[in-house]
Design a protein around this motif. Sequence first.
Motif, PDB file in Angstrom:
ATOM      1  N   ARG A 164       0.866  -1.171   0.000  1.00 42.38           N
ATOM      2  CA  ARG A 164       0.000   0.000   0.000  1.00 42.38           C
ATOM      3  C   ARG A 164       0.904   1.223   0.000  1.00 42.38           C
ATOM      4  O   ARG A 164       1.656   1.432   0.944  1.00 42.38           O
ATOM      5  N   PHE A 165       0.837   1.985  -1.057  1.00 46.12           N
ATOM      6  CA  PHE A 165       1.640   3.190  -1.097  1.00 46.12           C
ATOM      7  C   PHE A 165       1.120   4.154  -0.043  1.00 46.12           C
ATOM      8  O   PHE A 165      -0.074   4.272   0.176  1.00 46.12           O
ATOM      9  N   GLY A 166       2.024   4.788   0.631  1.00 39.88           N
ATOM     10  CA  GLY A 166       1.658   5.686   1.715  1.00 39.88           C
ATOM     11  C   GLY A 166       1.655   5.004   3.065  1.00 39.88           C
ATOM     12  O   GLY A 166       1.421   5.631   4.081  1.00 39.88           O
ATOM     13  N   ARG A 167       1.932   3.691   3.100  1.00 38.18           N
ATOM     14  CA  ARG A 167       1.958   2.979   4.375  1.00 38.18           C
ATOM     15  C   ARG A 167       3.103   3.461   5.255  1.00 38.18           C
ATOM     16  O   ARG A 167       2.979   3.524   6.467  1.00 38.18           O
ATOM     17  N   LEU A 168       4.240   3.781   4.632  1.00 35.69           N
ATOM     18  CA  LEU A 168       5.391   4.220   5.412  1.00 35.69           C
ATOM     19  C   LEU A 168       5.108   5.524   6.132  1.00 35.69           C
ATOM     20  O   LEU A 168       5.575   5.736   7.250  1.00 35.69           O
ATOM     21  N   SER A 169       4.351   6.403   5.498  1.00 35.84           N
ATOM     22  CA  SER A 169       4.037   7.675   6.145  1.00 35.84           C
ATOM     23  C   SER A 169       3.128   7.475   7.356  1.00 35.84           C
ATOM     24  O   SER A 169       3.044   8.339   8.214  1.00 35.84           O
ATOM     25  N   ARG A 170       2.469   6.322   7.424  1.00 34.73           N
ATOM     26  CA  ARG A 170       1.623   5.997   8.589  1.00 34.73           C
ATOM     27  C   ARG A 170       2.328   5.018   9.523  1.00 34.73           C
ATOM     28  O   ARG A 170       1.679   4.352  10.314  1.00 34.73           O
ATOM     29  N   ASN A 171       3.664   4.935   9.402  1.00 33.95           N
ATOM     30  CA  ASN A 171       4.497   4.061  10.236  1.00 33.95           C
ATOM     31  C   ASN A 171       4.117   2.592  10.107  1.00 33.95           C
ATOM     32  O   ASN A 171       4.126   1.850  11.078  1.00 33.95           O
ATOM     33  N   LYS A 172       3.772   2.193   8.911  1.00 29.18           N
ATOM     34  CA  LYS A 172       3.485   0.786   8.633  1.00 29.18           C
ATOM     35  C   LYS A 172       4.510   0.267   7.645  1.00 29.18           C
ATOM     36  O   LYS A 172       5.203   1.027   6.988  1.00 29.18           O
ATOM     37  N   SER A 173       4.587  -1.043   7.542  1.00 21.07           N
ATOM     38  CA  SER A 173       5.539  -1.679   6.634  1.00 21.07           C
ATOM     39  C   SER A 173       5.139  -1.441   5.183  1.00 21.07           C
ATOM     40  O   SER A 173       3.963  -1.224   4.877  1.00 21.07           O
ATOM     41  N   LEU A 174       6.127  -1.512   4.302  1.00 18.97           N
ATOM     42  CA  LEU A 174       5.883  -1.325   2.872  1.00 18.97           C
ATOM     43  C   LEU A 174       4.952  -2.410   2.324  1.00 18.97           C
ATOM     44  O   LEU A 174       4.130  -2.157   1.456  1.00 18.97           O
ATOM     45  N   LEU A 175       5.080  -3.639   2.861  1.00 16.86           N
ATOM     46  CA  LEU A 175       4.253  -4.772   2.437  1.00 16.86           C
ATOM     47  C   LEU A 175       3.499  -5.332   3.638  1.00 16.86           C
ATOM     48  O   LEU A 175       3.961  -5.235   4.774  1.00 16.86           O
ATOM     49  N   ASP A 176       2.363  -5.977   3.376  1.00 16.56           N
ATOM     50  CA  ASP A 176       1.655  -6.651   4.467  1.00 16.56           C
ATOM     51  C   ASP A 176       2.358  -7.975   4.780  1.00 16.56           C
ATOM     52  O   ASP A 176       3.378  -8.316   4.189  1.00 16.56           O
ATOM     53  N   LYS A 177       1.824  -8.741   5.739  1.00 12.98           N
ATOM     54  CA  LYS A 177       2.490  -9.975   6.181  1.00 12.98           C
ATOM     55  C   LYS A 177       2.682 -10.973   5.048  1.00 12.98           C
ATOM     56  O   LYS A 177       3.752 -11.549   4.883  1.00 12.98           O
TER      57      LYS A 177
END
Length: 125
Positions: free
Chosen positions: A86-99
Motif C-alpha cells: 500500500r503506497f503511503g503505508r510508510l508515512s503511517r508508520n506501517k511496513s511497505l508490504l503486508d504480512k
Amino acid sequence: MTVPLFLLVFAVCVVVIGSVLAVLMLAGTPRYRTEPEHLLALFDRALGDDLGEDEWNATILYPIRHSDYLDGVRRRARQLMEDHGRFGRLSRNKSLLDKEGKAELRALRDHLNARTQLERHRVHK
C-alpha cells in the motif's frame, strides 16, 4: 589592433568549444547495471522496514535488460507490491508490504540468493 585581438579571441573560442565537443563525443554514456546483489540488498531493506517507496520504485520500475532472469525477479517484486503493498503505508508508520507480501518477498529473496550462490560456485570451479 582589433583584427589580431579578434583572431586571438576567435581562436581561443574555437579551441574551448572544440575541446568540449571532443570530450562529449569521446565520453561513454553512463549506465547503471542492476546486479543480483543490488536486488538482494533492496529486498533485505524492504523486509527490515528500512526502505522508502521512492528507492523501491527507482529500482523495481526500471527494466533489467541484461538478464531475463533478474528482470523476471524484478517483475515478480513489482507484482508483489501491487498485490500486497500500500503506497503511503510508510508515512503511517506501517511496513511497505503486508504480512503475506513480506513472506512472498522473503521467498523470492531466498530463491534469488540461492541461485546467485549457485552461479558463483559454478564460476569458481
